[in-house]
Design a protein around this motif. Sequence first.
Motif: not given
Length: 260
Positions: A179-186, A232-237, A241-243
């Motif tokens: 989760i820490k990595k996920v938050k950092a990615s976001i 509408y732009s953030l979900p794709q971004a 980034q997750f990938r």
Amino acid sequence: MSWLQANAMNVLYVVVIAIAAYWVAGMVKRLVIGFGKSHEALDETLFHFLGSIARYAVLVFAGLVVLDRFGIETTSLVAILGAAGLAVGLALQGTLSSLAAGIMLIMFRPFKVGDFVEAAGTFGKVDSITLFTTDMITFDNQHIIIPNSEIWGTKITNHSHHSIRGVDMIASVAYGSDIKKVKASIAKVLKAHDHVLSEPAPFVEVETLNTSSVDLLVRPFTEGAHYFDVKYSLPQAIYEQFRKDGIEIPFQQIVVHNAI
């Protein structure tokens, strides 16, 4: 002696009253409209309407005075006019309801022209507000005309009332993700976006432990004008980034355990 000679004074009286009433009615209308124009918080459309009502009220009063001068009983006439007004009011109750609602909308201003509003089951930009209807332009460029009575009697959501808006969205990751990595990615995505504000700070926390995913609530803040761009732009971004960061994005799955 002719009727004109016998009633010369009354005729002169009527002419004077008519001229005076016409002048006073015009002056009253101009005063009402001028009062509306002199205060920016007041709506000119409403005061044009009120000015017209005031003008006709003066003219009707003058007419009653003239009839009384000629000895015509005005009490019964007023009663007849009242009954006729009631009948017309009942016949036009839907229209009058929209008129009353229009006056309330103009006076209390829950929204103004140019605001993005959700009301009466319609979401769009307010194009104009009249005494009877509100015109809205939807995002697929439809022109919707809504009776004011339908708007005033329902919940109104004004998306333009505050200059800064929070934009809520859900980011889902697979169970087992750091989760820490996920938050950092976001956080990388939010920091890189041109329209996401640093103050107030974005909010990113786990909201739900779903059947096949861990759902995080992502709430960045932006200026109202950029709300939909951010939404509408953030979900794709975030997905991209997750990938890049090797974070697994969940999909619906069923785990079957064989009995031994």
